[in-house]
Write a protein that holds these residues in place. Structure first.
Motif, mmCIF file in Angstrom:
data_model
loop_
_atom_site.group_PDB
_atom_site.id
_atom_site.type_symbol
_atom_site.label_atom_id
_atom_site.label_comp_id
_atom_site.label_asym_id
_atom_site.label_seq_id
_atom_site.Cartn_x
_atom_site.Cartn_y
_atom_site.Cartn_z
ATOM 1 N N GLY A 1 -3.361 -4.748 -17.995
ATOM 2 C CA GLY A 1 -3.414 -3.398 -17.418
ATOM 3 C C GLY A 1 -4.776 -2.732 -17.539
ATOM 4 N N ARG A 2 -5.827 -3.538 -17.777
ATOM 5 C CA ARG A 2 -7.159 -2.962 -18.018
ATOM 6 C C ARG A 2 -7.870 -2.550 -16.751
ATOM 7 N N GLY A 3 -7.368 -3.018 -15.612
ATOM 8 C CA GLY A 3 -8.041 -2.723 -14.353
ATOM 9 C C GLY A 3 -8.722 -3.964 -13.811
ATOM 10 N N ALA A 4 -9.194 -3.836 -12.575
ATOM 11 C CA ALA A 4 -9.741 -4.992 -11.860
ATOM 12 C C ALA A 4 -11.219 -5.176 -12.159
ATOM 13 N N ASP A 5 -11.609 -6.403 -12.448
ATOM 14 C CA ASP A 5 -13.029 -6.723 -12.626
ATOM 15 C C ASP A 5 -13.761 -6.671 -11.285
ATOM 16 N N VAL A 6 -13.045 -7.073 -10.224
ATOM 17 C CA VAL A 6 -13.641 -7.077 -8.893
ATOM 18 C C VAL A 6 -12.586 -6.617 -7.886
ATOM 19 N N VAL A 7 -12.935 -5.624 -7.081
ATOM 20 C CA VAL A 7 -12.070 -5.215 -5.970
ATOM 21 C C VAL A 7 -12.813 -5.502 -4.671
ATOM 22 N N LEU A 8 -12.130 -6.167 -3.750
ATOM 23 C CA LEU A 8 -12.690 -6.446 -2.429
ATOM 24 C C LEU A 8 -11.853 -5.676 -1.419
ATOM 25 N N ASP A 9 -12.477 -4.710 -0.760
ATOM 26 C CA ASP A 9 -11.749 -3.831 0.167
ATOM 27 C C ASP A 9 -12.042 -4.262 1.603
ATOM 28 N N PHE A 10 -11.032 -4.893 2.234
ATOM 29 C CA PHE A 10 -11.205 -5.368 3.607
ATOM 30 C C PHE A 10 -10.651 -4.366 4.622
ATOM 31 N N VAL A 11 -10.528 -3.117 4.210
ATOM 32 C CA VAL A 11 -10.123 -2.052 5.129
ATOM 33 C C VAL A 11 -11.258 -1.009 5.187
ATOM 34 N N ARG B 1 -12.071 -1.619 -13.320
ATOM 35 C CA ARG B 1 -12.330 -1.620 -14.748
ATOM 36 C C ARG B 1 -13.807 -1.248 -14.970
ATOM 37 N N MET B 2 -14.128 -0.698 -16.131
ATOM 38 C CA MET B 2 -15.538 -0.459 -16.445
ATOM 39 C C MET B 2 -16.320 -1.756 -16.254
ATOM 40 N N LEU B 3 -17.544 -1.656 -15.786
ATOM 41 C CA LEU B 3 -18.429 -2.812 -15.544
ATOM 42 C C LEU B 3 -17.985 -3.660 -14.347
ATOM 43 N N GLY B 4 -17.027 -3.140 -13.566
ATOM 44 C CA GLY B 4 -16.510 -3.926 -12.446
ATOM 45 C C GLY B 4 -17.380 -3.842 -11.206
ATOM 46 N N ASP B 5 -16.931 -4.541 -10.163
ATOM 47 C CA ASP B 5 -17.546 -4.473 -8.836
ATOM 48 C C ASP B 5 -16.507 -3.944 -7.849
ATOM 49 N N LEU B 6 -16.889 -2.963 -7.061
ATOM 50 C CA LEU B 6 -16.063 -2.510 -5.937
ATOM 51 C C LEU B 6 -16.863 -2.789 -4.673
ATOM 52 N N ALA C 1 0.852 -1.192 0.000
ATOM 53 C CA ALA C 1 0.000 0.000 0.000
ATOM 54 C C ALA C 1 0.881 1.234 0.000
ATOM 55 N N GLY C 2 0.412 2.321 -0.619
ATOM 56 C CA GLY C 2 1.197 3.551 -0.659
ATOM 57 C C GLY C 2 0.908 4.296 -1.937
ATOM 58 N N PRO C 3 1.637 5.403 -2.136
ATOM 59 C CA PRO C 3 1.330 6.270 -3.282
ATOM 60 C C PRO C 3 1.487 5.586 -4.639
ATOM 61 N N GLU C 4 2.373 4.563 -4.702
ATOM 62 C CA GLU C 4 2.580 3.885 -5.985
ATOM 63 C C GLU C 4 1.531 2.806 -6.248
ATOM 64 N N ALA C 5 0.747 2.491 -5.211
ATOM 65 C CA ALA C 5 -0.130 1.320 -5.324
ATOM 66 C C ALA C 5 -1.127 1.409 -6.486
ATOM 67 N N PRO C 6 -1.797 2.557 -6.726
ATOM 68 C CA PRO C 6 -2.785 2.566 -7.819
ATOM 69 C C PRO C 6 -2.178 2.134 -9.160
ATOM 70 N N ALA C 7 -1.011 2.673 -9.493
ATOM 71 C CA ALA C 7 -0.380 2.313 -10.768
ATOM 72 C C ALA C 7 0.082 0.863 -10.748
ATOM 73 N N GLN C 8 0.637 0.418 -9.607
ATOM 74 C CA GLN C 8 1.142 -0.960 -9.532
ATOM 75 C C GLN C 8 0.018 -1.984 -9.595
ATOM 76 N N VAL C 9 -1.097 -1.661 -8.942
ATOM 77 C CA VAL C 9 -2.230 -2.602 -8.981
ATOM 78 C C VAL C 9 -2.765 -2.699 -10.397
ATOM 79 N N ARG C 10 -2.942 -1.552 -11.039
ATOM 80 C CA ARG C 10 -3.478 -1.561 -12.408
ATOM 81 C C ARG C 10 -2.529 -2.323 -13.341
ATOM 82 N N ALA C 11 -1.219 -2.102 -13.149
ATOM 83 C CA ALA C 11 -0.243 -2.796 -14.003
ATOM 84 C C ALA C 11 -0.303 -4.312 -13.786
ATOM 85 N N ALA C 12 -0.702 -4.727 -12.567
ATOM 86 C CA ALA C 12 -0.735 -6.158 -12.265
ATOM 87 C C ALA C 12 -2.016 -6.828 -12.767
#
Ligand code: NAD
Ligand code: ZN
Ligand code: ZN
Length: 349
Positions: free
Chosen positions: A242-252, A266-271, A227-238
């Motif tokens: 690089g299209r973005g996450a279909d599903v994000v589960l936030d346990f924080v 990603r568009m049409l995703g679930d957060l 986690a940190g300032p680089e995380a948004p770019a690193q998560v998307r790259a992973a």
């Protein structure tokens, strides 16, 4: 018997002697084999104010419980003394449409429930005690072969809650998809395993702690991001291509993790926001991807618990646990607060 009780909001729980419960008609007393220490209990001890919830202290903590049937009330059929059981912890009214299909976590008539939208360890007495009074036998699920109460206990919340959150997004977790798990603690380490066991999604894990990212790797995550300032770019790259996450589960569930979740989606995703750190996410036409669905989820249903226990019994999802005796339960919470627990702390009376 001994019980770890929260006597008022914003206080530490205390271990005291209380009367042993006696089951009334239709009720069951369970000898507790394991009671998980959930981060929600820390929110109860540290943050919640009187009036925020329709229920409150004093009550015995522990809403993540499994054990053995100890005593049966009049009229209870289909259970035997000594039988190992898991407790479905959301105790609704029992008669609304939602409760009738086992979805007591979303009871439509919470005012008629024994503890409105709460349950044992959440307004009523929970499992951090030698014995637990379960107000209706319908809340008990017999343990399948291969699962002991100490490992079953965390599956009733730390497992069931992410299981429900993953399951509702199954149609989006097709081959080629990416799921992101933010916060790899008690719930998150099981979320990673549930994703790997039930979907073909690539799994990206995010945490502030290096030990949690190691645990994520051990649970089968495909990529780990601090986690940190680089995380948004690193998560998307992973994510796949690089299209973005279909599903994000936030346990924080903080401002920063929800912002990370939205930016990684990603568009049409679930957060899906599961953690209750109390953050908010501004939503406007231009601030989130098109057709991103954003939701909170609360716990899971009784039928989903049956499925979760099957995954556990077959070794497809295995909680990493550290056990504490009941006299040391306060240490379990201190260790969780300090970020020293790998996976889940389970109190074993
Ligand atoms: P935990 O303490 O075991 O795990 C939390 C993890 O999040 C830790 O690994 C921690 O290092 C990590 N973390 C903290 N801040 C972070 C950040 N900014 N970015 C990335 N990672 C971060 O907690 P838990 O018992 O797994 O519970 C997680 C949350 O879910 C809590 O808020 C809890 O109250 C909530 N919860 C909700 C439900 C529900 O039904 N919605 C059910 C159970 C628990
Ligand atoms: Zn919980
Ligand atoms: Zn109901």
């Amino acid at each position: 018997m001994r019980a770890l009780r929260l006597l008022e909001w914003k206080s530490d729980p205390v271990l005291v002697e209380v009367e042993e419960p006696v089951p009334g008609p239709g009720q069951v007393v369970v000898r507790v084999g394991g009671a998980g220490a959930c981060h929600s209990d820390l929110h109860l001890m540290r943050e919640f104010e009187a009036g925020l919830l329709p229920w409150g202290p004093p009550f015995t903590l522990g809403h993540e419980n499994a054990g053995w049937v100890h005593a049966l009330g009049d009229g209870v059929r289909g259970l035997e003394v000594g039988q190992p059981v898991a407790v479905h912890g959301a105790w609704g009214c029992g008669s609304c449409d939602r409760c009738r299909v086992g979805m007591e976590n979303y009871c439509d008539d919470p005012g008629a429930a024994p503890a409105p939208m709460g349950g044992g360890g959440l307004g009523l007495d929970g499992g951090m005690a030698d014995l637990l009074l379960v107000p209706d036998a319908r809340h008990l699920v017999p343990l399948p072969d291969g699962l002991d109460p100490v490992h079953a206990a965390p599956l009733t919340d730390a497992g069931l809650t992410p299981y429900h959150a993953v399951r509702r997004s199954w149609p989006k977790l097709v081959p080629g998809s990416t799921a992101v798990v933010i916060g790899v603690g008690g719930l998150g380490h099981l979320a990673v395993q549930i994703l790997k066991a039930t979907t073909a999604a690539r799994v990206v894990a995010v945490d502030t702690r290096a030990a949690a990212l190691e645990l994520a790797a051990g649970c089968g995550a495909d990529a780990m991001v601090p986690a940190g300032p680089e995380a948004p770019a690193q998560v998307r790259a992973a994510t796949a291509s690089g299209r973005g996450a279909d599903v994000v589960l936030d346990f924080v569930g903080s401002d920063s993790t929800m912002a990370l979740g939205a930016s990684a989606s990603r568009m049409l995703g679930d957060l899906t926001v599961v953690g209750i750190a109390g953050g908010t996410l501004p939503v406007s036409f231009f601030s989130v991807p098109y057709e991103l669905s954003i939701q909170t989820t609360y716990w899971g249903s009784r039928p989903e618990l049956v499925e979760m226990l099957d995954l556990g019994a077959r070794g497809l999802v295995v909680p990493r646990i550290t056990t504490f005796p009941l006299e040391k339960a306060a240490d379990a919470y201190r260790a969780m607060e300090a970020g020293e627990i790998e996976g889940r702390a389970v109190v074993v009376p």
